[in-house]
Design an enzyme around this catalytic site. Structure first.
Site, PDB file in Angstrom:
ATOM      1  CG  LEU A 129      15.798   8.319  23.469  1.00 38.51           C
ATOM      2  CD1 LEU A 129      14.571   8.973  23.035  1.00 38.51           C
ATOM      3  CD2 LEU A 129      15.546   8.015  24.807  1.00 38.51           C
ATOM      4  CB  THR A 173      -0.918   0.003   1.318  1.00 37.50           C
ATOM      5  OG1 THR A 173      -0.297  -0.025   2.402  1.00 37.50           O
ATOM      6  CG2 THR A 173      -1.987  -1.192   1.225  1.00 37.50           C
ATOM      7  CG  LEU A 226       6.943  -8.939   9.489  1.00 38.04           C
ATOM      8  CD1 LEU A 226       7.427  -9.566   7.953  1.00 38.04           C
ATOM      9  CD2 LEU A 226       6.966  -9.872  10.490  1.00 38.04           C
ATOM     10  CB  CYS A 281       6.837   0.692   7.202  1.00 33.94           C
ATOM     11  SG  CYS A 281       6.715  -0.971   6.589  1.00 33.94           S
ATOM     12  CB  ALA A 324      20.683  11.756  17.749  1.00 34.45           C
ATOM     13  CG  ASN A 363       4.822   1.758  11.452  1.00 32.69           C
ATOM     14  OD1 ASN A 363       5.572   1.094  12.325  1.00 32.69           O
ATOM     15  ND2 ASN A 363       4.491   1.453  10.180  1.00 32.69           N
ATOM     16  CB  THR A 398       0.336  -0.880   6.799  1.00 32.72           C
ATOM     17  OG1 THR A 398       1.001  -1.591   7.327  1.00 32.72           O
ATOM     18  CG2 THR A 398      -0.232   0.205   7.555  1.00 32.72           C
ATOM     19  N   GLY A 447      13.710   6.048   7.483  1.00 31.81           N
ATOM     20  CA  GLY A 447      13.324   5.890   5.887  1.00 31.81           C
ATOM     21  C   GLY A 447      12.549   4.594   5.842  1.00 31.81           C
ATOM     22  CE  LYS A 483      16.216  -2.398  10.241  1.00 29.70           C
ATOM     23  NZ  LYS A 483      15.167  -3.308  10.901  1.00 29.70           N
TER      24      LYS A 483
END
Length: 468
Positions: free
Chosen positions: A284, A116, A184, A294, A286, A242, A152, A291, A357
């Site tokens: 938490l 989506t 996930l 999702c 910085a 999210n 989602t 990105g 990531k």
């Protein structure tokens, strides 16, 4: 409400899988499952359901992806999934097709796992793929079946899809719709499917609830909470989760800029905050922002749907969350420009990381690639390395230069940017890096490298929200 596990007298018993330790269901509890849409979510769900003992048929309409899956290959990077999927394709427990007629004839339960993405004409979610999947499946549901949405979607979508099933199915009174959102994390998808931290199911009938309790029995019996609720609440859970995580990330990134201005250190600050049990340490840190496929599009879709429901003002703070996230990328460009004397033109910049990531090859809305692209447009020669996402990055940003190793990316560089926190980069020989760069300058956009070690080797080190 959170319900107890299946009563002890009704619980399935089975043997642990030698591969994952997951308890397989006994034969009488196994089902014939269909998974519609075999991208990241669907392929993972299909392989894991086969691991639990079910017979699984995946439906994939993209010819190239379908061919790869039928050959037992995963067309993306996810640790452990390639082996799991190949094993169950080889055993015959997992098959793939592009036929909805075959799916309708085969399945007792049909999981809808299609994407989506954000719509092209607004911030809302594009549900056309979900709608098309249900509309294509419904005419073939001529016996008792359960359709379970995992995509989602904006709240209210399930009610519309239920109407589609009722209108198009030959046996509308025997077909139920439920919603069970996925949670996930890329890089941990198998564990999050087989051993989730919670299972949420939205149902409109006792029949659907009973069947889903059976399907999720291994997870629930292992201690996973089962939250049973209505369709609308289940739809909202994923986007609300999210939105909360995105808010936490943007909060610490906003504070990091205050730390820079005040001469404080955001890493120490976050450490102190995280010891408060109400806050916690996770999400938490910085950095350059979030990105992927999702968080960015989900918070935008949440605001958009709130507007459609007449309550946009209550979610308007998420616009600022999104803006802070985008600002982090520009901050890296600004810091890079300052480190290079006020202009990046004709400089050489090494970028470590392209995926949004680590443990993923997903470059959708990647902060790392966005930063690399902006610096390239300003006249820098940018060379990127990523352990897994080189191919997907090259397809998305073909004008950048790509290297096969971290050291190769650094050759003759005036500045090194660390933008995706792969463990590979923490293990690189810093002295070797120092020998190949032109100028010993490091900007750690993830605050994940050992700054003291790099400084010992003569590097100037900057972090996000850290003291110079």
């Amino acid at each position: 409400m959170t319900l107890p596990a299946t009563p002890a007298t009704d619980r399935p018993t089975g043997r642990p899988s030698p591969a994952t330790g997951t308890v397989e269901l006994p034969p009488e509890w196994r089902r014939r499952l269909v998974v519609i849409g075999c991208g990241y979510l669907g392929a993972t769900h299909a392989a894991c359901m086969a691991e639990l003992g079910h017979e699984v048929l995946g439906v994939e309409v993209d010819p190239a992806r379908l061919a790869a899956l039928q050959a037992g290959r995963v067309p993306f990077h996810e640790p452990g999934l390639a082996e799991l999927l190949a094993r169950h394709v080889a055993s015959g427990r997992l098959r793939f097709t592009d036929s909805y007629a075959e799916a309708g004839a085969f399945g007792d339960v049909h999981f809808v796992c299609v994407g989506t993405p954000q719509r092209g004409d607004s911030l809302g979610a594009d549900t056309s793929h979900v709608e098309a999947a249900v509309a294509s499946l419904a005419p073939h549901l001529d016996r008792p079946a359960l359709v379970v949405g995992k995509s989602t979607v904006p709240v209210g979508t399930a009610a519309s899809l239920a109407a589609t099933l009722a209108a198009l199915s030959p046996a509308p009174d025997e077909v139920d719709l439920a919603w069970s959102p996925e949670f996930l994390r890329e890089g941990f998808a198998i564990a999050d499917t087989l051993r989730p931290d919670r299972v949420v199911v939205g149902v409109a009938s006792e029949r659907a609830e009973k069947l889903l309790r059976e399907l999720y029995a291994p997870q629930v019996d292992a201690g996973c909470p089962l939250v049973v609720t209505d369709l609308a609440t289940a739809e909202l859970v994923k986007v609300a989760a999210n939105a909360f995580l995105a808010t936490k990330i943007s909060f610490v990134n906003a504070v990091s800029e205050v730390c820079e201005a005040a001469g404080a250190d955001v890493v120490d600050l976050a450490e102190a905050l995280g010891h408060d049990a109400r806050i916690g340490h996770r999400f938490l840190r910085a950095g350059i922002g979030f990105g992927g496929g999702c968080l960015p599009k989900d918070i935008r879709a949440f605001v958009h749907r709130a507007g459609e429901l007449g309550v946009e003002d209550t979610m308007s703070f998420l616009r600022q969350v999104d803006a802070i996230n985008q600002r982090q990328r520009q901050r890296v460009v600004q810091l890079s420009t300052a480190l290079l004397g006020g202009s990046v033109t004709r400089t050489r910049i090494a970028v470590w990381g392209a995926a949004f990531k680590p443990d993923s090859d997903d470059v959708r809305d990647s902060p790392a690639l966005s930063i690399a692209g902006r610096l390239h447009l300003r006249g820098a020669t940018v060379t990127v390395h990523d352990p897994a996402a080189g191919g997907t990055a090259r397809a998305a940003y073909p004008t950048l230069t790509y290297a096969d190793s971290p050291l190769e990316a650094c050759r003759d560089a005036d500045l090194l940017l660390h933008l995706t926190e792969w463990s590979d980069y923490r293990e690189v020989d810093v002295a070797a890096v120092g020998r190949v760069v032109r100028r010993k300058q490091l900007l750690d956009g993830r605050n994940a490298l050992d700054a003291a070690l790099w400084r010992e080797h003569g590097f100037t080190v900057r972090g996000m929200g850290r003291r110079p």
